[in-house]
Motif scaffolding. Structure first.
Motif, PDB file in Angstrom:
ATOM      1  N   PHE A  47      29.648  25.038  29.597  1.00  0.00           N
ATOM      2  CA  PHE A  47      31.035  24.940  29.151  1.00  0.00           C
ATOM      3  C   PHE A  47      31.386  23.511  28.744  1.00  0.00           C
ATOM      4  O   PHE A  47      32.097  23.286  27.758  1.00  0.00           O
ATOM      5  CB  PHE A  47      31.991  25.412  30.242  1.00  0.00           C
ATOM      6  N   MET A  48      30.910  22.535  29.497  1.00  0.00           N
ATOM      7  CA  MET A  48      31.204  21.131  29.189  1.00  0.00           C
ATOM      8  C   MET A  48      30.799  20.784  27.767  1.00  0.00           C
ATOM      9  O   MET A  48      31.592  20.254  26.982  1.00  0.00           O
ATOM     10  CB  MET A  48      30.453  20.207  30.175  1.00  0.00           C
ATOM     11  N   ILE A  49      29.555  21.082  27.435  1.00  0.00           N
ATOM     12  CA  ILE A  49      29.047  20.668  26.130  1.00  0.00           C
ATOM     13  C   ILE A  49      29.563  21.593  25.033  1.00  0.00           C
ATOM     14  O   ILE A  49      29.757  21.164  23.875  1.00  0.00           O
ATOM     15  CB  ILE A  49      27.499  20.610  26.142  1.00  0.00           C
ATOM     16  N   TRP A  50      29.825  22.864  25.339  1.00  0.00           N
ATOM     17  CA  TRP A  50      30.394  23.770  24.339  1.00  0.00           C
ATOM     18  C   TRP A  50      31.805  23.322  23.951  1.00  0.00           C
ATOM     19  O   TRP A  50      32.160  23.347  22.780  1.00  0.00           O
ATOM     20  CB  TRP A  50      30.426  25.205  24.843  1.00  0.00           C
ATOM     21  N   TYR A  51      32.619  22.932  24.934  1.00  0.00           N
ATOM     22  CA  TYR A  51      33.964  22.451  24.634  1.00  0.00           C
ATOM     23  C   TYR A  51      33.911  21.250  23.701  1.00  0.00           C
ATOM     24  O   TYR A  51      34.724  21.123  22.788  1.00  0.00           O
ATOM     25  CB  TYR A  51      34.697  22.076  25.926  1.00  0.00           C
ATOM     26  N   PHE A  52      32.960  20.359  23.929  1.00  0.00           N
ATOM     27  CA  PHE A  52      32.847  19.181  23.075  1.00  0.00           C
ATOM     28  C   PHE A  52      32.447  19.577  21.659  1.00  0.00           C
ATOM     29  O   PHE A  52      33.055  19.130  20.676  1.00  0.00           O
ATOM     30  CB  PHE A  52      31.826  18.200  23.654  1.00  0.00           C
ATOM     31  N   ILE A  53      31.418  20.410  21.545  1.00  0.00           N
ATOM     32  CA  ILE A  53      30.931  20.807  20.224  1.00  0.00           C
ATOM     33  C   ILE A  53      31.988  21.588  19.457  1.00  0.00           C
ATOM     34  O   ILE A  53      32.271  21.309  18.280  1.00  0.00           O
ATOM     35  CB  ILE A  53      29.639  21.635  20.357  1.00  0.00           C
ATOM     36  N   SER A  54      32.584  22.577  20.104  1.00  0.00           N
ATOM     37  CA  SER A  54      33.576  23.410  19.417  1.00  0.00           C
ATOM     38  C   SER A  54      34.810  22.604  19.038  1.00  0.00           C
ATOM     39  O   SER A  54      35.407  22.845  17.977  1.00  0.00           O
ATOM     40  CB  SER A  54      33.978  24.597  20.292  1.00  0.00           C
ATOM     41  N   ALA A  55      35.193  21.626  19.866  1.00  0.00           N
ATOM     42  CA  ALA A  55      36.349  20.790  19.533  1.00  0.00           C
ATOM     43  C   ALA A  55      36.062  19.925  18.312  1.00  0.00           C
ATOM     44  O   ALA A  55      36.944  19.727  17.465  1.00  0.00           O
ATOM     45  CB  ALA A  55      36.727  19.912  20.723  1.00  0.00           C
ATOM     46  N   CYS A  56      34.838  19.405  18.208  1.00  0.00           N
ATOM     47  CA  CYS A  56      34.471  18.619  17.021  1.00  0.00           C
ATOM     48  C   CYS A  56      34.541  19.479  15.766  1.00  0.00           C
ATOM     49  O   CYS A  56      34.988  19.013  14.712  1.00  0.00           O
ATOM     50  CB  CYS A  56      33.064  18.043  17.182  1.00  0.00           C
ATOM     51  N   VAL A  57      34.131  20.737  15.881  1.00  0.00           N
ATOM     52  CA  VAL A  57      34.163  21.633  14.730  1.00  0.00           C
ATOM     53  C   VAL A  57      35.600  22.009  14.378  1.00  0.00           C
ATOM     54  O   VAL A  57      36.036  21.872  13.226  1.00  0.00           O
ATOM     55  CB  VAL A  57      33.329  22.901  14.991  1.00  0.00           C
ATOM     56  N   LEU A  58      36.357  22.477  15.375  1.00  0.00           N
ATOM     57  CA  LEU A  58      37.705  22.980  15.123  1.00  0.00           C
ATOM     58  C   LEU A  58      38.680  21.867  14.762  1.00  0.00           C
ATOM     59  O   LEU A  58      39.435  21.969  13.783  1.00  0.00           O
ATOM     60  CB  LEU A  58      38.212  23.747  16.352  1.00  0.00           C
ATOM     61  N   GLU A  59      38.684  20.790  15.531  1.00  0.00           N
ATOM     62  CA  GLU A  59      39.588  19.683  15.225  1.00  0.00           C
ATOM     63  C   GLU A  59      39.082  18.879  14.035  1.00  0.00           C
ATOM     64  O   GLU A  59      39.859  18.182  13.377  1.00  0.00           O
ATOM     65  CB  GLU A  59      39.780  18.791  16.453  1.00  0.00           C
TER      66      GLU A  59
ATOM     67  N   LEU B 200      36.312  11.255  25.179  1.00  0.00           N
ATOM     68  CA  LEU B 200      37.169  10.976  26.327  1.00  0.00           C
ATOM     69  C   LEU B 200      37.443  12.253  27.126  1.00  0.00           C
ATOM     70  O   LEU B 200      37.428  12.239  28.362  1.00  0.00           O
ATOM     71  CB  LEU B 200      38.489  10.351  25.866  1.00  0.00           C
ATOM     72  N   PHE B 201      37.695  13.352  26.431  1.00  0.00           N
ATOM     73  CA  PHE B 201      37.883  14.625  27.111  1.00  0.00           C
ATOM     74  C   PHE B 201      36.615  15.021  27.866  1.00  0.00           C
ATOM     75  O   PHE B 201      36.662  15.506  28.999  1.00  0.00           O
ATOM     76  CB  PHE B 201      38.243  15.721  26.110  1.00  0.00           C
ATOM     77  N   PHE B 202      35.466  14.802  27.214  1.00  0.00           N
ATOM     78  CA  PHE B 202      34.185  15.138  27.841  1.00  0.00           C
ATOM     79  C   PHE B 202      33.977  14.319  29.117  1.00  0.00           C
ATOM     80  O   PHE B 202      33.456  14.834  30.110  1.00  0.00           O
ATOM     81  CB  PHE B 202      33.051  14.881  26.859  1.00  0.00           C
ATOM     82  N   ALA B 203      34.376  13.054  29.078  1.00  0.00           N
ATOM     83  CA  ALA B 203      34.218  12.196  30.256  1.00  0.00           C
ATOM     84  C   ALA B 203      35.016  12.745  31.441  1.00  0.00           C
ATOM     85  O   ALA B 203      34.565  12.675  32.594  1.00  0.00           O
ATOM     86  CB  ALA B 203      34.661  10.773  29.926  1.00  0.00           C
ATOM     87  N   HIS B 204      36.189  13.299  31.158  1.00  0.00           N
ATOM     88  CA  HIS B 204      36.974  13.918  32.227  1.00  0.00           C
ATOM     89  C   HIS B 204      36.262  15.155  32.776  1.00  0.00           C
ATOM     90  O   HIS B 204      36.255  15.384  33.993  1.00  0.00           O
ATOM     91  CB  HIS B 204      38.366  14.308  31.707  1.00  0.00           C
ATOM     92  N   ASN B 205      35.677  15.956  31.897  1.00  0.00           N
ATOM     93  CA  ASN B 205      34.980  17.169  32.336  1.00  0.00           C
ATOM     94  C   ASN B 205      33.708  16.849  33.108  1.00  0.00           C
ATOM     95  O   ASN B 205      33.250  17.652  33.925  1.00  0.00           O
ATOM     96  CB  ASN B 205      34.637  18.044  31.128  1.00  0.00           C
ATOM     97  N   LEU B 206      33.128  15.684  32.851  1.00  0.00           N
ATOM     98  CA  LEU B 206      31.891  15.295  33.532  1.00  0.00           C
ATOM     99  C   LEU B 206      32.101  15.195  35.046  1.00  0.00           C
ATOM    100  O   LEU B 206      31.161  15.383  35.824  1.00  0.00           O
ATOM    101  CB  LEU B 206      31.398  13.956  32.979  1.00  0.00           C
ATOM    102  N   VAL B 207      33.327  14.933  35.450  1.00  0.00           N
ATOM    103  CA  VAL B 207      33.647  14.865  36.878  1.00  0.00           C
ATOM    104  C   VAL B 207      33.351  16.196  37.555  1.00  0.00           C
ATOM    105  O   VAL B 207      32.886  16.243  38.696  1.00  0.00           O
ATOM    106  CB  VAL B 207      35.130  14.469  37.077  1.00  0.00           C
ATOM    107  N   VAL B 208      33.618  17.286  36.842  1.00  0.00           N
ATOM    108  CA  VAL B 208      33.379  18.622  37.403  1.00  0.00           C
ATOM    109  C   VAL B 208      31.891  18.821  37.678  1.00  0.00           C
ATOM    110  O   VAL B 208      31.500  19.359  38.723  1.00  0.00           O
ATOM    111  CB  VAL B 208      33.901  19.714  36.443  1.00  0.00           C
ATOM    112  N   TYR B 209      31.041  18.364  36.757  1.00  0.00           N
ATOM    113  CA  TYR B 209      29.597  18.494  36.976  1.00  0.00           C
ATOM    114  C   TYR B 209      29.157  17.710  38.209  1.00  0.00           C
ATOM    115  O   TYR B 209      28.327  18.192  38.992  1.00  0.00           O
ATOM    116  CB  TYR B 209      28.829  17.993  35.751  1.00  0.00           C
ATOM    117  N   VAL B 210      29.697  16.522  38.388  1.00  0.00           N
ATOM    118  CA  VAL B 210      29.328  15.707  39.558  1.00  0.00           C
ATOM    119  C   VAL B 210      29.696  16.437  40.849  1.00  0.00           C
ATOM    120  O   VAL B 210      28.913  16.453  41.818  1.00  0.00           O
ATOM    121  CB  VAL B 210      30.031  14.336  39.491  1.00  0.00           C
ATOM    122  N   ILE B 211      30.858  17.073  40.863  1.00  0.00           N
ATOM    123  CA  ILE B 211      31.288  17.813  42.055  1.00  0.00           C
ATOM    124  C   ILE B 211      30.383  19.016  42.299  1.00  0.00           C
ATOM    125  O   ILE B 211      29.936  19.254  43.425  1.00  0.00           O
ATOM    126  CB  ILE B 211      32.753  18.259  41.904  1.00  0.00           C
ATOM    127  N   VAL B 212      30.090  19.762  41.235  1.00  0.00           N
ATOM    128  CA  VAL B 212      29.212  20.937  41.360  1.00  0.00           C
ATOM    129  C   VAL B 212      27.816  20.513  41.797  1.00  0.00           C
ATOM    130  O   VAL B 212      27.187  21.170  42.636  1.00  0.00           O
ATOM    131  CB  VAL B 212      29.160  21.707  40.019  1.00  0.00           C
TER     132      VAL B 212
END
Length: 277
Positions: free
Chosen positions: A67-79, A111-123
């Motif tokens: 999900f982390m990397i998909w959100y980044f890729i899809s956001a680059c495409v859509l935005e 920057l958004f991805f950096a925030h999501n990276l926190v979730v991976y560290v917790i998991v």
């Protein structure tokens, strides 16, 4: 390109302001990005681990990174399709290279991805014992070696994904500025690609199918999906899975071809974008 890189303070500030503006007057601000990612990963990871009968200790990190990397890729495409349209005022009145707005869009997603990276560290902290030993995603499936120093391959993988995010934003931005029907069309296709890309399901489920069987056909179609290769070069090292160098080869070819098309579009149409917006 060089002029835009030299003005990194400008697009860096604009990208950071975009993040702050989105969560203006919010009590916890950009932390909502992390919370949203955590809720999505926990809910879908827990649900699909039961549906697919897979151990949550390895499936939850798999889904989280996907999900982390998909959100980044899809956001680059859509935005990316909206990058020049959204910056209409600046393009008309600020004499600056078009690449500044491309860098602004992609930097915002970083920057958004950096925030999501926190979730991976917790998991990772929660399921660390399960990830650091050899494991199988499915019964009698591929034996993955477990998390190790190969996790560092995720760094160049993310750099490569960012490089691709730049040409996608540039190329799609130019096309969508000229043809305003492109953004909704791209949005529809991205929803389709989400279901076709192994994010909440794993290709290990498809192994062992006979030639011509539905499983082998789906496995073949999955390998034709370019998003699958970009996700795998980043996710596999972070969850301790076997990584094929085929993914890197495919991503490398896409990078070269994509940048060639984007630079041709920039050379031919950069002067027209101000009129199209």
């Amino acid at each position: 390109m060089k002029a835009a890189i030299d003005q990194r303070e400008l697009w860096g500030h604009l990208g950071w302001q975009d993040v702050k503006q989105r969560y203006r007057r919010s009590t916890i601000g950009p932390l909502w990005i992390t919370i949203s990612m955590a809720v999505t990963a926990a809910a879908l990871g827990g649900l699909y681990s039961q549906l697919f009968d897979q151990p949550i200790g390895t499936f939850m990190p798999y889904v989280t990174v996907g999900f982390m990397i998909w959100y980044f890729i899809s956001a680059c495409v859509l935005e990316g399709t909206e990058t020049f349209i959204a910056n209409e005022g600046l393009i008309r009145f600020l004499p600056a290279p078009l690449m500044i707005y491309v860098f602004r869009t992609v930097w915002r997603q970083v920057l958004f991805f950096a925030h999501n990276l926190v979730v991976y560290v917790i998991v990772l902290a929660i399921f660390f014992p399960e990830l650091t030993r050899p494991y199988q995603m499915v019964h009698n499936g591929v034996m993955h070696p477990g998390l190790g120093w190969s996790a560092l391959f995720a760094i160049p993988a993310f750099v490569l994904i960012v490089i691709n995010g730049l040409w996608v934003t540039l190329l799609f931005g130019i096309i969508a500025t000229r043809f305003r029907d492109i953004p909704p069309v791209v949005s529809s296709f991205m929803q389709l690609f989400f279901t076709m890309t192994p994010i909440i399901w794993t290709t290990d489920l498809l192994k062992g199918g006979r030639a011509g069987s539905p499983r082998s056909i789906v496995d073949f179609v999955a390998k034709l999906n370019p998003f699958y290769h970009f996700i795998e070069i980043f996710r596999a090292p972070l969850v301790g899975q076997v990584q094929s160098w085929t993914h890197w080869a495919v991503c490398g070819v896409i990078t070269v071809v994509g940048w060639a098309l984007a630079l041709i579009a920039l050379r031919n149409y950069r002067s027209r974008v101000a009129y199209w917006v």
